[in-house]
Scaffold this motif. Structure first.
Motif, PDB file in Angstrom:
ATOM      1  N   THR A   1     -80.816   9.555 -25.077  1.00 14.43           N
ATOM      2  CA  THR A   1     -80.193   8.886 -26.052  1.00 14.43           C
ATOM      3  C   THR A   1     -78.897   7.617 -25.907  1.00 14.43           C
TER       4      THR A   1
ATOM      5  N   SER B   1     -75.054  14.139 -23.783  1.00  9.30           N
ATOM      6  CA  SER B   1     -76.548  14.354 -24.069  1.00  9.30           C
ATOM      7  C   SER B   1     -76.885  14.874 -22.965  1.00  9.30           C
TER       8      SER B   1
ATOM      9  N   LEU C   1     -79.080  12.995 -32.981  1.00 16.69           N
ATOM     10  CA  LEU C   1     -78.909  13.329 -32.168  1.00 16.69           C
ATOM     11  C   LEU C   1     -77.928  14.871 -31.798  1.00 16.69           C
TER      12      LEU C   1
END
Length: 379
Positions: A337, A331, A374
């Motif tokens: 996240t 990420s 995501l």
């Protein structure tokens, strides 16, 4: 050591198109079916040199309606596959079957030729619903077909069920789960209706479907009923008894390689994804089926970013989920996240165990939204 390989064989023939189906299929004659079997055998011979040294551990014969193909033609195709590819002794060979197109003779022929797993398209326990969605069999005929398959020696049987159908009752779905477990099935697939625009349902402006809330209840109550009867969820739509998860299904979600045969079939091989056009005439007229053939369209070589995206999307379809560290380390907003993953867990949409992050049944219902969020943080 080279990894094992899977084969997908598409049979693009049906007696009649179901109202919801967008898979490639056509109504055809036995003469065309014979020509089709010959073309598949040519493609098998044309692609097999690419797989030297590879063991085949799964074959999936899908459609269309594979059980509409005369058993002798199906046998020719399987014999060609076994001749040109190196099958493991315990290779899982699955075939889809329509209860309206099987007999005891055909089922026993399938077993004798080496098919060891059947998947019946049951879809519903309600006959008016079956008629509404365009199925050609009754619920009793579906159960009778399963019994016949058992008598022919099949011990690994799946049934497809659908939820979210027009006029569907939750009781119909739950009673079907009970009946199928009592019939000795080892696997049940549960699919939500998707209305595709190029289908009869997609063109039916009067179509009335259950509310989203009721469809969610259908799914969650069905997951609960399946678990109580010993069918463990291993993927969003798939549930099995111990040791009976479909090897070929798992191949897709685990990003293991496979070759596809027939029009509309897709392949994942050598870090490339490619497919064959949905055009039976073009397929029948093809002589060059080598990997370099122009027949294989939409050929895409995967980048490292593509592979990461696929791994995240596909692994989170599975009950086992994904390594949480992989999600965080890849990420570009790691703290965000981590907070998002924790939110999903605390809200009941996901879980954590042994360093893995996985979606709950409630999370699987909204997996598209979760994955979109995501991927925005990772890509």
């Amino acid at each position: 050591m080279m990894n094992n390989l899977g084969l997908y064989i598409h049979i693009p023939f049906c007696k009649k198109k179901c109202a919801y189906c967008d898979f490639y299929s056509t109504v055809s004659s036995e003469e065309v079916m014979k020509a089709y079997a010959s073309a598949v055998k040519r493609q098998i011979a044309g692609l097999s040199p690419e797989a030297q040294g590879r063991k085949v551990d799964s074959v999936y014969i899908g459609g269309g309606t594979p059980s509409i193909l005369p058993p002798e033609l199906l046998l020719e195709i399987l014999e060609a596959a076994k001749k040109h590819f190196d099958f493991l002794e315990n290779c899982e060979i699955s075939m889809e079957a329509n209860p309206a197109t099987v007999t005891k003779d055909s089922l026993c022929a399938y077993r004798q030729m080496g098919i060891n797993r059947l998947s019946f398209g049951v879809q519903s326990s309600n006959d008016p619903t079956l008629k509404k969605i365009g199925r050609l069999h009754s619920y009793k005929e579906a159960l009778d077909s399963i019994e016949l398959a058992d008598s022919c020696g099949f011990s690994n049987l799946n049934a497809d069920l659908m939820y979210g159908l027009p006029g569907q009752h939750l009781s119909d779905l739950l009673s079907a789960i009970g009946d199928l477990e009592n019939a000795g099935l080892s696997h049940i697939s549960l699919y939500g209706l998707r209305v595709e625009k190029n289908t009869p349902f997609g063109r039916d402006r009067s179509l009335v479907l259950p509310s989203e809330e009721f469809q969610s209840e259908m799914y969650l109550r069905s997951v609960e009923a399946l678990e109580k009867r010993g069918f463990r969820q291993y993927e969003i739509s798939n549930f099995s008894k111990e040791g009976r998860a479909c090897r070929h299904n798992l191949r897709y979600w685990l990003r293991e390689e496979y070759l596809g045969f027939g029009p509309s079939a897709c392949s994942f091989f050598g870090n490339f994804r490619f497919s064959i056009p949905r055009a039976l005439g073009q397929y029948l007229g093809t002589e060059d089926f080598s990997l370099s053939s122009p027949l294989y369209t939409e050929r895409e070589e995967l980048t490292e970013q593509d592979r990461l995206e696929e791994e995240i999307i596909l692994s989170l379809r599975l009950k086992q989920g994904c390594e949480e560290e992989k999600l965080i380390q890849n990420s570009h907003e790691q703290e965000k996240t981590l907070r998002y993953l924790s939110f999903l867990v605390s809200s009941g949409y996901a879980g954590r165990e042994g360093g893995r992050f996985f979606l709950s049944p409630a999370g699987m219902l909204v997996s598209n939204e979760i994955l979109s969020e995501l991927l925005l943080q990772i890509l």
